[in-house]
Design an enzyme around this catalytic site. Structure first.
Site, PDB file in Angstrom:
ATOM      1  CG  HIS A  54     -14.478  -5.765  40.624  1.00 53.73           C
ATOM      2  ND1 HIS A  54     -14.617  -4.397  41.322  1.00 53.73           N
ATOM      3  CD2 HIS A  54     -15.588  -5.673  39.835  1.00 53.73           C
ATOM      4  CE1 HIS A  54     -15.591  -3.729  40.872  1.00 53.73           C
ATOM      5  NE2 HIS A  54     -16.458  -4.499  40.288  1.00 53.73           N
ATOM      6  NE  ARG A  55     -16.176  -5.233  34.868  1.00 52.44           N
ATOM      7  CZ  ARG A  55     -16.433  -6.505  35.259  1.00 52.44           C
ATOM      8  NH1 ARG A  55     -15.252  -7.622  35.587  1.00 52.44           N
ATOM      9  NH2 ARG A  55     -17.416  -7.136  35.116  1.00 52.44           N
ATOM     10  CE  LYS A  59     -12.551   8.127  35.503  1.00 52.93           C
ATOM     11  NZ  LYS A  59     -12.319   9.146  36.516  1.00 52.93           N
ATOM     12  CE  LYS A  83     -21.479   7.917  42.516  1.00 46.02           C
ATOM     13  NZ  LYS A  83     -20.765   9.402  42.487  1.00 46.02           N
ATOM     14  CG  ASP A  88     -23.594  -2.548  32.854  1.00 46.52           C
ATOM     15  OD1 ASP A  88     -23.131  -3.234  33.549  1.00 46.52           O
ATOM     16  OD2 ASP A  88     -24.852  -2.681  32.113  1.00 46.52           O
ATOM     17  CE  LYS A  95     -15.395  11.300  45.487  1.00 47.84           C
ATOM     18  NZ  LYS A  95     -16.411  11.247  44.611  1.00 47.84           N
ATOM     19  CB  SER A 352     -15.305   9.809  33.774  1.00 49.12           C
ATOM     20  OG  SER A 352     -15.148  10.944  34.377  1.00 49.12           O
TER      21      SER A 352
HETATM   22  N1  GLU Z   1     -16.600  12.862  41.188  1.00 48.35           N
HETATM   23  C1  GLU Z   1     -17.520  12.242  40.626  1.00 48.35           C
HETATM   24  C2  GLU Z   1     -18.441  11.302  41.160  1.00 48.35           C
HETATM   25  O1  GLU Z   1     -18.279  11.494  42.505  1.00 48.35           O
HETATM   26  C3  GLU Z   1     -17.029  11.677  39.018  1.00 48.35           C
HETATM   27  C4  GLU Z   1     -16.184  10.628  39.095  1.00 48.35           C
HETATM   28  C5  GLU Z   1     -15.498  10.111  37.701  1.00 48.35           C
HETATM   29  O2  GLU Z   1     -15.666  10.861  36.944  1.00 48.35           O
HETATM   30  O3  GLU Z   1     -14.480   9.430  38.070  1.00 48.35           O
HETATM   31  O4  GLU Z   1     -18.912  10.294  40.630  1.00 48.35           O
END
Ligand code: GLU
Length: 460
Positions: A54-55, A59, A83, A88, A95, A352
């Site tokens: 959706h975005r 990540k 998360k 935000d 993952k 990040s």
């Molecule tokens: N592996 C980290 C997490 O579980 C960082 C993920 C990221 O920075 O994209 O939140």
């Protein structure tokens, strides 16, 4: 986690279609690829799951561990979606994982394996600065991210944003200052914010500020080490136990985190660390009396089997999923307060996000305005001195005239993010009696935000 999400969904009274769309994992890629190691072909298996788009980009980290499997990767991708929404960060959730014991291979072999894995991800469209951006996780760090970014750059030299294809890179390869310690720093900022609210502190049967609190930390990896270090050095907390794979160290007066960390790096064990008692059964130490327990290692460490014996008043989930659903219920009944993973460890993905912005804007934060701020500071102090006739103390002058550098800005952005997210969870808890824990609050907030974006774009 599904049960935790369902609970939040039932509170919101969400359209079942949208609820299903939010829960479903969008896509998952499984890869099997051969790499020649010491003259022999070895086959490696890995995954990259995209939970939500959706975005964009989606990540989330990539872990290198022997226990990785598709279910785990999908569940962790979903956790990334929530998360990001809680803090935000305008990203979807993803993952990745590779079944491997990184200790069994030398540096060159690891490089070969990582580059080959990256090639698979890029070719299948699962690594790209606009759509899917990995980061470090268990068993991976700056080194692996540098190899991944370099592999992508070789495949797509025409992509002006190539360095935004992964985050968590070394600073001289497009990384951002403060990313390595970001998750641990986020844990510290989350606890500081919690202790700014006396009512919340009392609800955990605790009193006073963060200073002097007795903390047990499980796992002295990147997250646990930084959290323990910052909390003991900056906030005056006592790290009374450190639990590792091969046992635990206990010292009621507080352990020297930096020394223990160095000892582990040199000796690959905590056994034999001088001047403290060592206990073989690390799991038992989770049950030790303390104010705050910080599980910063693996999933499901606090389960129905040991939940009743946990004596901590407050649990800050620095790891992903360290408390099972059953244990969560039992602990809540006993009045143990839990700050959930989706909030507590979101510092990593928050920084990040800053790194990704730095990469696509091709400029270090603070580069344009730092000297300007410095100049303005000088002018203000000069004016103050002239008009009042009072000489501004040198130390104060230095503070007033100092322009913020990248690290200052990263910390300020992270601190603000952790504070705002906590306040949002807290407000919801206070105003909605159905929301009985920070975890439920976190999921309700995340799901509402995601649902709004689904409804706005008409996908349901
Ligand atoms: N592996 C980290 C997490 O579980 C960082 C993920 C990221 O920075 O994209 O939140």
């Amino acid at each position: 986690m599904d049960l935790m999400v369902d609970r939040a969904i039932s509170i919101i009274d969400l359209d079942p279609g949208i609820a299903d769309a939010i829960k479903a994992c969008n896509s998952v890629l499984q890869m099997r690829f051969p790499v020649k190691i010491k003259g022999k072909l070895e086959i490696f298996t890995g995954w990259r799951a995209v939970h939500s788009t959706h975005r964009l980009p989606a990540k989330g980290g990539i872990r290198f561990a022997t226990g990785v499997n598709q279910d785990e990767v999908e569940a962790l991708a979903a956790l990334m979606t929530f998360k990001c929404a809680i803090v935000d960060v305008p990203f979807g959730g993803s993952k990745g994982g590779l079944i491997i014991d990184p200790n069994k291979y030398d540096r060159d072999e690891m490089q070969q394996i990582t580059r080959r894995f990256t090639l698979e991800l890029v070719r299948k469209g699962f690594l790209n600065p606009a759509t899917n951006v990995p980061a470090p996780d268990m068993g991976t760090g700056q080194r692996e991210m540098a190899w991944m970014a370099d592999t992508y750059k070789h495949l797509h030299p025409e992509d002006i944003n190539y360095s935004a294809c992964v985050t968590g890179k070394p600073v001289h390869h497009g990384g951002i200052r403060g990313r390595t310690e970001a998750t641990g720093r986020g844990v510290q900022y989350a606890l500081r914010e919690y202790f700014r609210h006396p009512d919340d502190v009392r609800a955990a049967n605790l009193e006073g500020g963060l200073g002097g609190k007795r903390i047990v930390v499980q796992g002295l990896g990147n997250v646990g080490y930084h959290a323990a270090k910052f909390l003991s050095e900056d906030d005056g907390c006592k790290i009374t136990a450190i639990i590792e794979r091969d046992g635990a160290l206990i010292n009621e007066d507080g352990l020297p985190v930096e020394d223990v960390y160095r000892y582990i790096v040199e000796n690959k064990t905590i056994k034999g660390f001088p001047g403290t008692s060592f206990v073989d059964d690390g799991a038992k130490v989770l049950e030790m009396d303390c104010d705050i327990l910080i599980p910063a290692a693996l999933e499901a460490q606090i389960h129905e089997g040991n939940a009743d014996r946990i004596q901590a008043r407050l649990i800050a989930e620095a790891a992903n999923g360290p408390v099972t659903y059953g244990a969560d219920q039992k602990l809540q009944q006993r009045g143990v307060v839990i700050l959930p993973d989706a909030y507590v460890n979101a510092g990593g993905v928050t920084v990040s996000y800053f790194e990704w912005i730095r990469n696509i804007s091709h400029i270090r934060f603070g580069r344009m305005q730092r000297r300007q701020d410095e100049l303005r500071g000088h002018q203000i102090t000069a004016m103050l001195e002239e008009h009042t006739g009072v000489h501004v103390d040198e130390k104060l002058k230095q503070n007033l005239t100092r322009g913020a550098d990248e690290l200052d800005l990263v910390r300020s952005g992270l601190d603000d993010t952790m504070r705002m997210a906590f306040q949002e969870m807290r407000d919801l808890r206070m105003n909605d009696e159905k929301v009985d824990s920070y975890r439920t609050a976190a999921y309700v907030i995340a799901i509402k935000k995601i649902a709004t974006s689904y409804i706005d774009i008409g996908v349901y």
